[in-house]
Design a protein around this motif. Structure first.
Motif, mmCIF file in Angstrom:
data_model
loop_
_atom_site.group_PDB
_atom_site.id
_atom_site.type_symbol
_atom_site.label_atom_id
_atom_site.label_comp_id
_atom_site.label_asym_id
_atom_site.label_seq_id
_atom_site.Cartn_x
_atom_site.Cartn_y
_atom_site.Cartn_z
ATOM 1 N N LYS A 119 1.204 5.831 2.447
ATOM 2 C CA LYS A 119 0.194 5.072 1.712
ATOM 3 C C LYS A 119 -0.134 5.702 0.359
ATOM 4 O O LYS A 119 -0.486 6.885 0.289
ATOM 5 C CB LYS A 119 -1.093 4.946 2.538
ATOM 6 N N ASP A 120 -0.011 4.912 -0.688
ATOM 7 C CA ASP A 120 -0.367 5.264 -2.068
ATOM 8 C C ASP A 120 0.522 6.347 -2.664
ATOM 9 O O ASP A 120 0.376 6.681 -3.844
ATOM 10 C CB ASP A 120 -1.829 5.725 -2.176
ATOM 11 N N PHE A 145 0.841 -1.205 0.000
ATOM 12 C CA PHE A 145 0.000 0.000 0.000
ATOM 13 C C PHE A 145 0.873 1.252 0.000
ATOM 14 O O PHE A 145 0.522 2.245 -0.621
ATOM 15 C CB PHE A 145 -0.997 0.033 1.150
ATOM 16 N N SER A 146 1.981 1.228 0.721
ATOM 17 C CA SER A 146 3.006 2.244 0.552
ATOM 18 C C SER A 146 4.229 1.558 -0.053
ATOM 19 O O SER A 146 4.361 0.340 0.017
ATOM 20 C CB SER A 146 3.368 2.889 1.893
ATOM 21 N N ALA A 183 -1.877 10.515 -5.764
ATOM 22 C CA ALA A 183 -1.965 10.623 -4.307
ATOM 23 C C ALA A 183 -1.087 11.731 -3.757
ATOM 24 O O ALA A 183 -1.505 12.490 -2.883
ATOM 25 C CB ALA A 183 -1.592 9.281 -3.663
ATOM 26 N N ASP A 224 2.387 7.036 -6.019
ATOM 27 C CA ASP A 224 1.563 7.373 -7.182
ATOM 28 C C ASP A 224 1.316 8.886 -7.229
ATOM 29 O O ASP A 224 1.000 9.508 -6.211
ATOM 30 C CB ASP A 224 0.229 6.626 -7.097
#
Length: 391
Positions: free
Chosen positions: A241-242, A194-195, A248, A245
């Motif tokens: 987290k995320d 997730f990260s 995000a 990307d």
């Protein structure tokens, strides 16, 4: 109280301070001095400041002196620590399940599990004889490398994504496998849990400091708010987290390119990646009125809403606490909505901020259930409970 002593608070039994810092580089400079005073200190470098946790109170003064010499100011009101409590009919069996799923370590002094990386929420287990047959509205997501998930899978998964498992009491966890960050050898050390995360075993405090300084410099040059956590024998580099990307993080940054540079720097210093170590844990709440419940938890935890319009995540602005995510419950599922959860959240805060935090929760729609001594039990608008512990 001396000026140094006023910087520090006992949070969840640990002497802790937060120092505001203008950059990761400034935080790394304080980390270097803190580790000279206390080699076993646990330190989190963030783009907004540094959290330092100490095993011995007598080391706090030297750290505060170093912070002041660097022009950094303590902000004790930022301090808090989040945990999850399970009310278990069989504490031993439930604890064993969660230890296997999370890879956490058993705490010596209590029925509890703690993250060996010192990052995720602690898990604690209390006895209960109350029967609660419905699915609970609170569950955890645990993300670990794919190879690890394959080894620890505690039975046949279920659910729409094939990742849901239940402990002996029926509490749920989504145990999610994480893959590599890309296919190139230059990011072999990284895992997407997730990260995007890389965990490096190091041989000395000097090597730890040099890696932290190199990571702070590279992330600063790239303009990316990297998370850098220092533990005895370990450095964790994390996107959040995320946030590998662009949608995000919302920055003009190629995170994969940054990861390549960070890996190269770590290897030059002799640090060795542990690809089995990355793990990510978040809380998931089902709600009938997502907006109202989410607003309560934003206030309760001092969190902020995720910048993306299509997500319901709330995040710690300091990027220290676990994310909390919300999803719509079936309004016809009255049994689940009315049943009291067997899990609740525990929030440890400094004793001098606890009462104000509870008042904030009540103003946000919470309901005070219990107040014995320095522990306040509060329910959110739909009955999910949080226990506030001062000191």
């Amino acid at each position: 109280m001396s000026s140094s002593a006023s910087d520090w608070r006992v949070v969840d039994g640990v002497t802790t301070a937060w120092f505001d810092a203008p950059s990761l580089g400034a935080g790394a400079a304080l980390a270097e001095r803190a580790l000279a005073a206390s080699p076993d200190a646990r330190i989190e470098l963030r783009d907004r400041g540094v959290r330092i946790r100490l095993d011995a109170d007598d080391e706090a003064g030297a750290v505060s002196t170093a912070a002041r010499s660097l022009g950094l100011t303590a902000a004790p009101a930022r301090l808090q620590q989040l945990g999850v409590v399970f009310e278990a009919t069989d504490q031993t069996a439930v604890s064993a399940f969660w230890q296997r799923v999370t890879g956490y370590e058993a705490a010596a002094a209590a029925a509890a599990l703690t993250d060996p990386l010192g990052r995720g929420p602690s898990l604690r287990f209390e006895p209960s004889h109350e029967r609660r047959p419905e699915r609970h509205r609170l569950h955890l997501d645990v993300v670990r490398p794919e190879s690890v998930v394959g080894e620890v899978r505690p039975g046949e998964p279920s659910g729409p994504y094939g990742v849901c498992h239940r402990d002996p009491d029926g509490n749920e966890v989504d145990l999610v496998p994480g893959g590599p960050l890309g296919e190139q050898a230059e990011t072999d050390d990284w895992r997407e849990v997730f990260s995007a995360m890389a965990c490096y075993r190091i041989r000395s405090t000097r090597e730890q400091v040099e890696l932290a300084k190199a990571a702070a410099r590279l992330a600063g040059d790239a303009g990316f708010p990297l998370l850098v956590d220092l533990r005895p024998g370990l450095v964790v580099l994390d996107s959040g987290k995320d946030r590998s990307d662009a949608e995000a993080h919302g920055l003009d940054v190629d995170f994969t390119g940054l990861a390549v540079a960070l890996q190269a720097a770590a290897r030059r210093l002799g640090a060795v990646a542990d690809p089995s170590a990355p793990r990510f844990v978040q809380l998931f709440l089902d709600a009938a009125d997502v907006a109202a419940v989410r607003a309560f938890w934003v206030a309760a935890l001092g969190y902020a809403e995720d910048r993306r319009a299509h997500t319901t995540d709330i995040v710690d602005p300091s990027r220290l606490g676990p994310e909390v995510v919300f999803q719509q419950i079936d309004l016809a599922d009255t049994g689940r909505r009315e049943q009291r959860n067997r899990m609740h959240v525990e929030l440890a805060v400094p004793s001098d901020t606890a009462a104000a935090r509870v008042e904030t929760m009540l103003a946000a729609g919470g309901r005070l259930l219990e107040r014995p001594d320095v522990r306040w039990r509060v329910a959110d608008p739909e009955g999910n409970e949080i226990l506030v512990v001062g000191g």
